[in-house]
Design a protein around this motif. Structure first.
Motif, PDB file in Angstrom:
ATOM      1  N   CYS A 128      55.802  61.719  52.711  1.00 19.39           N
ATOM      2  CA  CYS A 128      56.708  62.429  51.802  1.00 19.39           C
ATOM      3  C   CYS A 128      56.477  63.928  51.903  1.00 19.39           C
ATOM      4  O   CYS A 128      57.430  64.723  52.021  1.00 19.39           O
ATOM      5  CB  CYS A 128      56.461  61.933  50.386  1.00 19.39           C
ATOM      6  SG  CYS A 128      57.530  62.649  49.162  1.00 19.39           S
ATOM      7  N   LEU A 134      57.452  64.728  43.950  1.00 11.66           N
ATOM      8  CA  LEU A 134      57.018  63.735  44.943  1.00 11.66           C
ATOM      9  C   LEU A 134      57.570  62.376  44.525  1.00 11.66           C
ATOM     10  O   LEU A 134      57.227  61.862  43.456  1.00 11.66           O
ATOM     11  CB  LEU A 134      55.492  63.696  45.014  1.00 11.66           C
ATOM     12  CG  LEU A 134      54.853  64.991  45.523  1.00 11.66           C
ATOM     13  CD1 LEU A 134      53.359  64.950  45.305  1.00 11.66           C
ATOM     14  CD2 LEU A 134      55.160  65.163  46.997  1.00 11.66           C
ATOM     15  N   ILE A 135      58.427  61.856  45.353  1.00 14.41           N
ATOM     16  CA  ILE A 135      59.079  60.583  45.022  1.00 14.41           C
ATOM     17  C   ILE A 135      58.679  59.541  46.050  1.00 14.41           C
ATOM     18  O   ILE A 135      58.709  59.800  47.260  1.00 14.41           O
ATOM     19  CB  ILE A 135      60.616  60.745  45.025  1.00 14.41           C
ATOM     20  CG1 ILE A 135      61.019  61.877  44.082  1.00 14.41           C
ATOM     21  CG2 ILE A 135      61.272  59.455  44.606  1.00 14.41           C
ATOM     22  CD1 ILE A 135      62.439  62.303  44.253  1.00 14.41           C
ATOM     23  N   ALA A 158      52.149  56.932  52.280  1.00 13.62           N
ATOM     24  CA  ALA A 158      53.531  57.272  51.932  1.00 13.62           C
ATOM     25  C   ALA A 158      53.601  58.681  51.380  1.00 13.62           C
ATOM     26  O   ALA A 158      54.560  59.429  51.650  1.00 13.62           O
ATOM     27  CB  ALA A 158      54.065  56.279  50.901  1.00 13.62           C
ATOM     28  N   LEU A 159      52.568  59.053  50.634  1.00 10.60           N
ATOM     29  CA  LEU A 159      52.542  60.408  50.080  1.00 10.60           C
ATOM     30  C   LEU A 159      52.490  61.441  51.195  1.00 10.60           C
ATOM     31  O   LEU A 159      53.199  62.464  51.154  1.00 10.60           O
ATOM     32  CB  LEU A 159      51.330  60.545  49.166  1.00 10.60           C
ATOM     33  CG  LEU A 159      51.238  61.825  48.358  1.00 10.60           C
ATOM     34  CD1 LEU A 159      52.269  61.796  47.252  1.00 10.60           C
ATOM     35  CD2 LEU A 159      49.849  62.003  47.783  1.00 10.60           C
TER      36      LEU A 159
END
Lengths: 136, 373
Positions: free
Chosen positions: A76, A97-98, A72-73
């Motif tokens: 993102c 970073l969300i 997911a990072l």
């Protein structure tokens, strides 16, 4: 004969490595607490008094979550990179970073979990941010 | 882990079930904290709340799935408790989507499984970050505070027949002065309550009826005589009828043929009451007879008479002629001589009918005969 002896030795090595690994788990503290794993393993019907096995499951789960989070990072970061190309001036402001539902569902899809991202779910993307940086 | 359809189905089932304990909420929030910690280490700074919840939920399901698969493999091998290899098998099952080294090998050694090696690697790479908070063992089972027994409380049981290991009695003032509840009184109370309920239902029904009539613009709906009519309509129409109360059975209403009811009114008071009501249920009619059969017979003359009177309606129902039953029931009784002169004349009239009736009566008589023996 020789071959089987070799494979036997290899097997023995594997066994030794496995038991050593399990023993080393006693020193390693996974982030997911033992009590939680024990509770959910008990709920699923699995029963085993051995703490090392619970640790093993905890570590495996932690690895799984970390992999998903890492994916997911990357999503993102990739998304932010594409946006920043257009608006270079906003780069400084929107660097955080969300973990968003959008990235997460993409990451989970690779791991075989289908999560539908709710299109109109009113969840603020800035949960946990300090209010100063919230206005956009 | 399963496909999306299965997940959503389970979600639906779970949302329908009421949440029983707070233990799961507790576990969920712990999982959230743990997952947040892991994500933070990976480099995330903030979360969408929904994403965090989803990820922690999936992590819990992951644990659950491992446990389920491991348990399956343990049971498959005929064991009750799982071991390492069951868990490795389960991990491999879950890792099949992603693939791992050596997955293509059909009978590879579980000890050198690719998944385990990956985990080994992961453990070596990442330094351990323990959970942020101290957690008590959960779910917490509260110890029940049991009443001590006579032995533990060092007391003597008040009566000799009470063993000492039983729990002590409560304080005498809690039970000594209270009058014992009268069963009859409570029963009548219950009956009154039921009657009230029924009345309420009827009045409600009338109200409904009036409403319906008003909407149909019938002038006759205003007069109060119509209430009875409304009741009948309600009985005929199942949708207008009052709902059955709990424990009540639906019983069809029985109306007497005119002739029999006339006879009954002349001879029998009980039956008369029932006929006057004109909507006697079968259960009500048979109730005295059934009671008499169950309760056993009293061996006095009065008792027998009473039984006969009570049973008359049942005979009328089956045969259609009430008179024969009297002379017919008695032959097996000891008091036959006393009763037969009263009814013997009538029973002589029709021997054949009497015999047929006797055959019908036979099974009914058997319990009586037994009781008298």
């Amino acid at each position: 004969m020789n071959h089987s002896q070799q494979s036997n030795e290899a097997k023995h090595d594997d066994d030794a490595a496995l038991s050593e690994f399990l023993a080393s788990l006693m020193d390693y503290t996974p982030t997911i607490p033992d009590e939680l794993v024990e509770h959910y393993l008990g709920k699923s019907g699995f029963q085993c008094p051995d703490v090392r096995l619970i640790r093993l499951v905890a570590v495996a789960t932690q690895k799984f979550v970390a992999e998903v989070a890492n994916d997911a990072l990357q999503q993102c970061k990739a998304r932010q990179a594409s946006i920043i190309k257009d608006k270079r001036d906003k780069q400084q402001k929107d660097k955080r970073l969300i973990l968003t539902m959008e990235d997460l569902s993409k990451a989970l899809h690779e791991h075989g979990v289908n999560v539908k991202h709710q299109e109109y779910f009113a969840d603020s993307p800035s949960t946990g941010m300090d209010p100063a940086s919230r206005d956009e | 882990m399963s496909n999306g359809g299965g997940e959503s189905g389970r979600e639906h089932a779970r949302s329908n079930a009421p949440r029983k304990s707070g233990g799961d909420d507790f576990a969920c929030s712990i999982a959230k904290v743990a997952v947040a910690q892991i994500c933070e280490r990976e480099g995330f700074q903030t979360f969408q709340l929904s994403a965090l919840e989803t990820l922690s939920d999936i992590a819990l399901r992951y644990i659950h799935s491992i446990g389920k698969a491991a348990n399956f493999y343990a049971n498959f091998a005929g064991r009750r408790e799982g071991n390492v290899f069951d868990i490795i098998q389960g991990l491999e099952d879950l890792g099949l989507v992603q693939g791992f080294s050596g997955a293509s090998d059909v009978d590879h050694c579980l000890a050198c499984s690719g998944t385990v090696r990956e985990i080994f690697q992961y453990v070596g790479e990442t330094d351990d970050v323990p959970f942020a908070h101290a957690i008590p063992q959960f779910p917490v089972v509260k110890d029940r505070n049991l009443t001590p027994s006579f032995l533990q409380a060092d007391e003597e049981p008040p009566e000799e027949h009470i063993p000492a290991w039983l729990p002590v009695f409560p304080e005498p003032h809690t039970y000594a002065q209270l009058p014992a509840p009268d069963e009859g009184a409570t029963e009548t109370m219950v009956k009154i309550e039921q009657k009230k309920h029924r009345k309420g239902d009827r009045s409600l029904l009338n109200l409904q009826q009036r409403f319906v009539f008003n909407t149909l613009k019938r002038p006759s709906s205003e007069d109060p005589v119509n209430a009875d009519k409304g009741k009948q309509v309600g009985e005929s129409n199942p949708f207008l009828a009052a709902p059955l109360q709990y424990g009540e059975k639906e019983v069809s209403h029985v109306t007497f043929p005119a002739k029999i009811s006339n006879e009954a009114t002349m001879e029998d008071h009980v039956a008369q009451n029932h006929v006057m009501d004109n909507r006697v249920s079968v259960m009500e009619m048979f109730a005295p007879a059934i009671d008499a059969l169950q309760g056993g017979f009293v061996d006095s003359e009065e008792g027998q008479k009473k039984v006969f009177l009570n049973r008359r309606p049942t005979v009328q129902f089956k045969i259609g002629t009430g008179k024969k039953s009297f002379g017919n029931l008695s032959p097996q009784n000891e008091d036959f001589e006393k009763i037969s002169p009263w009814f013997g004349r009538e029973s002589e009239k029709d021997e054949k009918k009497m015999r047929a009736e006797k055959i019908l009566k036979e099974p009914m008589e058997n319990p009586q005969g037994l009781a008298q023996l």
